[in-house]
Design a protein around this motif. Structure first.
Motif, PDB file in Angstrom:
ATOM      1  N   ALA A 265     -68.084  15.984  35.738  1.00  0.00           N
ATOM      2  CA  ALA A 265     -67.130  17.035  36.102  1.00  0.00           C
ATOM      3  C   ALA A 265     -67.717  17.966  37.149  1.00  0.00           C
ATOM      4  CB  ALA A 265     -66.721  17.823  34.855  1.00  0.00           C
ATOM      5  N   ALA A 266     -68.984  18.343  36.984  1.00  0.00           N
ATOM      6  CA  ALA A 266     -69.635  19.233  37.949  1.00  0.00           C
ATOM      7  C   ALA A 266     -69.700  18.601  39.332  1.00  0.00           C
ATOM      8  CB  ALA A 266     -71.042  19.591  37.463  1.00  0.00           C
ATOM      9  N   VAL A 267     -70.021  17.305  39.375  1.00  0.00           N
ATOM     10  CA  VAL A 267     -70.139  16.601  40.653  1.00  0.00           C
ATOM     11  C   VAL A 267     -68.787  16.521  41.363  1.00  0.00           C
ATOM     12  CG1 VAL A 267     -70.649  14.370  41.725  1.00  0.00           C
ATOM     13  CG2 VAL A 267     -72.159  15.270  39.947  1.00  0.00           C
ATOM     14  N   ILE A 268     -67.747  16.145  40.631  1.00  0.00           N
ATOM     15  CA  ILE A 268     -66.429  15.989  41.248  1.00  0.00           C
ATOM     16  C   ILE A 268     -65.855  17.350  41.640  1.00  0.00           C
ATOM     17  CG2 ILE A 268     -64.099  15.079  40.964  1.00  0.00           C
ATOM     18  CD1 ILE A 268     -66.338  12.986  41.071  1.00  0.00           C
ATOM     19  N   LEU A 269     -66.003  18.335  40.779  1.00  0.00           N
ATOM     20  CA  LEU A 269     -65.544  19.683  41.124  1.00  0.00           C
ATOM     21  C   LEU A 269     -66.278  20.216  42.349  1.00  0.00           C
ATOM     22  CD1 LEU A 269     -65.204  21.429  37.640  1.00  0.00           C
ATOM     23  CD2 LEU A 269     -63.364  21.007  39.274  1.00  0.00           C
ATOM     24  N   GLY A 270     -67.535  19.793  42.511  1.00  0.00           N
ATOM     25  CA  GLY A 270     -68.340  20.270  43.627  1.00  0.00           C
ATOM     26  C   GLY A 270     -68.028  19.630  44.954  1.00  0.00           C
ATOM     27  N   GLY A 271     -67.076  18.709  44.991  1.00  0.00           N
ATOM     28  CA  GLY A 271     -66.648  18.153  46.267  1.00  0.00           C
ATOM     29  C   GLY A 271     -67.101  16.742  46.564  1.00  0.00           C
ATOM     30  N   THR A 272     -67.862  16.129  45.661  1.00  0.00           N
ATOM     31  CA  THR A 272     -68.244  14.732  45.866  1.00  0.00           C
ATOM     32  C   THR A 272     -67.057  13.839  45.548  1.00  0.00           C
ATOM     33  OG1 THR A 272     -70.559  15.160  45.326  1.00  0.00           O
ATOM     34  CG2 THR A 272     -69.800  12.885  45.113  1.00  0.00           C
ATOM     35  N   SER A 273     -66.734  12.931  46.450  1.00  0.00           N
ATOM     36  CA  SER A 273     -65.571  12.069  46.263  1.00  0.00           C
ATOM     37  C   SER A 273     -65.801  11.101  45.118  1.00  0.00           C
ATOM     38  CB  SER A 273     -65.276  11.289  47.543  1.00  0.00           C
ATOM     39  OG  SER A 273     -64.249  10.335  47.321  1.00  0.00           O
ATOM     40  N   LEU A 274     -64.833  11.015  44.228  1.00  0.00           N
ATOM     41  CA  LEU A 274     -64.909  10.077  43.115  1.00  0.00           C
ATOM     42  C   LEU A 274     -64.930   8.639  43.609  1.00  0.00           C
ATOM     43  CD1 LEU A 274     -64.841   9.831  39.992  1.00  0.00           C
ATOM     44  CD2 LEU A 274     -62.351   9.738  40.148  1.00  0.00           C
TER      45      LEU A 274
END
Length: 326
Positions: A265-274
Motif C-alpha cells: 500500500a505504501a509503495v502504490i500510494l507513493g506513486g510507483t505504478s502497480l
C-alpha cells in the motif's frame, strides 16, 4: 492600448490554465493526502497530544520498519513483480538472529539474520526468473514456508535478546539525538532513492517493468534484474526483522505478520505504478508515513484494532484505484 493589454492578460490566463491542465496531479496525490490527513488529525486530536514531540517521534518509530521493507518492495513493483513473503521473512530473520546471538554472539547473529534474507531471496528469484513461475505464487508459498519454519524452530516461544549492543544498534537506542529507527529509515530511503533514480541498475529495473521485450532488445538481462530485485527485497526484509528484534528485544515468528500489505500500500500510494515501469522511493516514504499517521490517529481517537484493519484495507483499495499503467 487597452485592447492590447486585455489580449495579453487573456493570453497569459490561457497559458496558465494550459499549464495546470498538463500537470499530472496523480504524482502529487500522496503529498496532498499526507498534508490533508495530518491537518485533520491535528485539529481533531489537538487535545489528545497528537502534535506532541513524543507522539510525532512515535509515528516515525512505528513506521520505520515498514518504510525499510517498502523501499525493497518499490524495486520489486517497479519491475512489475510482487513479493508477498517479506513479512514472514522479517519474522524468520528476527528469530534466527536471536538464536544465533544467544549461541555465537553479535557478528554471527547479524550474519545469520542476513543469510535468511539472502537464502529466501535467492530461492524466490530463481523460481521466478529461471523457471518462469509468477512471483505472486512463488512468494505466496514462501510466505507460508518462512512463517512455518520460524514457528517450528522456536516452538512458538519468543527468543529473548540480551545483547545491549545489538539492541542499541538495531532500533532500541538513539544515535545522538536521532532515534535509531529513524536513522535506519533515512539511510535506506536515501540509498534506495539514489540507486533507483541515478544508477544503471535503477534504470534497468524501470525498463524491465515498463516493457520487458523492449528492455531485452536494448541489452538488459531482464531475468537477472528480476532475480536481483527479489533478492534485494528479501534481504531488506531480513534487516527489518532485525530492527523488530532490536526494538522489541526479542525474536518472534509474529514480527512482520501483515507487513507485506502495508508495504505494498505504501509503495502504490507513493506513486510507483502497480504495472511496473515507474517508481518513487521518496513517495514510498510518504506512503508509509501516511499509513502510520492514520494508524496513530485512529488509536488516539479510540478505534480498536479491527476498525484499524478496515481502514488499512480501504487504503489498499484506494492505492490500486489510483494506480495506472505508465
Amino acid at each position: 492600448m487597452s485592447t492590447i493589454t486585455s489580449t495579453e492578460e487573456t493570453s497569459s490566463g490561457a497559458s496558465f490554465q494550459s499549464r495546470l491542465s498538463t500537470i499530472d496531479w496523480r504524482r502529487y496525490v500522496i503529498y496532498i493526502g499526507f498534508v490533508v490527513v495530518f491537518a485533520f488529525f491535528a485539529v481533531l486530536l489537538r487535545d489528545e497530544g497528537f502534535l506532541s514531540q513524543n507522539n510525532l517521534l512515535n509515528i516515525f518509530r512505528q513506521t520505520a520498519t515498514i518504510t525499510v521493507i517498502a523501499v525493497g518492495m518499490t524495486y520489486v513493483i517497479a519491475c512489475a513483480e510482487i513479493d508477498l513473503s517479506v513479512g514472514s521473512v522479517a519474522g524468520l530473520s528476527s528469530v534466527v538472529t536471536a538464536m544465533a546471538l544467544s549461541s555465537w554472539g553479535l557478528v554471527p547473529g547479524v550474519l545469520a539474520g542476513l543469510a535468511v534474507g539472502l537464502a529466501v531471496g535467492a530461492v524466490n528469484g530463481a523460481l521466478v526468473s529461471l523457471l518462469g513461475i509468477p512471483s505472486f505464487l512463488v512468494t505466496l508459498g514462501m510466505l507460508g514456508i518462512a512463517a512455518g519454519v520460524a514457528q517450528w524452530i522456536t516452538g512458538s516461544a519468543p527468543q529473548p535478546i540480551l545483547s545491549d549492543t545489538f539492541n542499541l544498534i538495531f532500533g532500541g537506542g538513539n544515535f545522538g539525538p536521532v532515534p535509531g529507527l529513524l536513522a535506519w529509515s533515512a539511510i535506506f530511503v536515501t540509498i534506495g532513492a539514489i540507486v533507483l533514480a541515478k544508477t544503471r541498475f535503477g534504470r534497468q529495473v524501470l525498463a524491465t517493468g515498463g516493457n520487458r521485450t523492449a528492455a531485452q532488445f536494448t541489452g538488459v538481462n531482464t531475468r537477472r534484474i528480476k532475480f536481483q530485485v527479489l533478492l534485494l527485497s528479501a534481504t531488506v526484509a531480513s534487516v527489518a526483522g532485525m530492527l523488530y528484534a532490536g526494538r522489541l528485544q526479542s525474536g518472534r515468528f509474529q514480527w512482520g505478520a501483515g507487513d507485506e500489505l502495508s508495504a505494498i500500500a505504501a509503495v502504490i500510494l507513493g506513486g510507483t505504478s502497480l504495472f511496473g515501469g515507474a517508481g518513487s522511493v521518496v513517495g514510498t516514504l510518504f506512503g508509509a508515513l501516511l499509513i502510520g499517521l492514520i494508524n496513530n490517529g485512529l488509536i488516539l481517537a479510540g478505534l480498536d484494532s479491527s476498525q484499524q484493519q478496515v481502514v488499512r484495507g480501504v487504503i489498499i483499495i484506494l492505492a490500486v484505484a489510483l494506480a495506472r499503467k505508465k
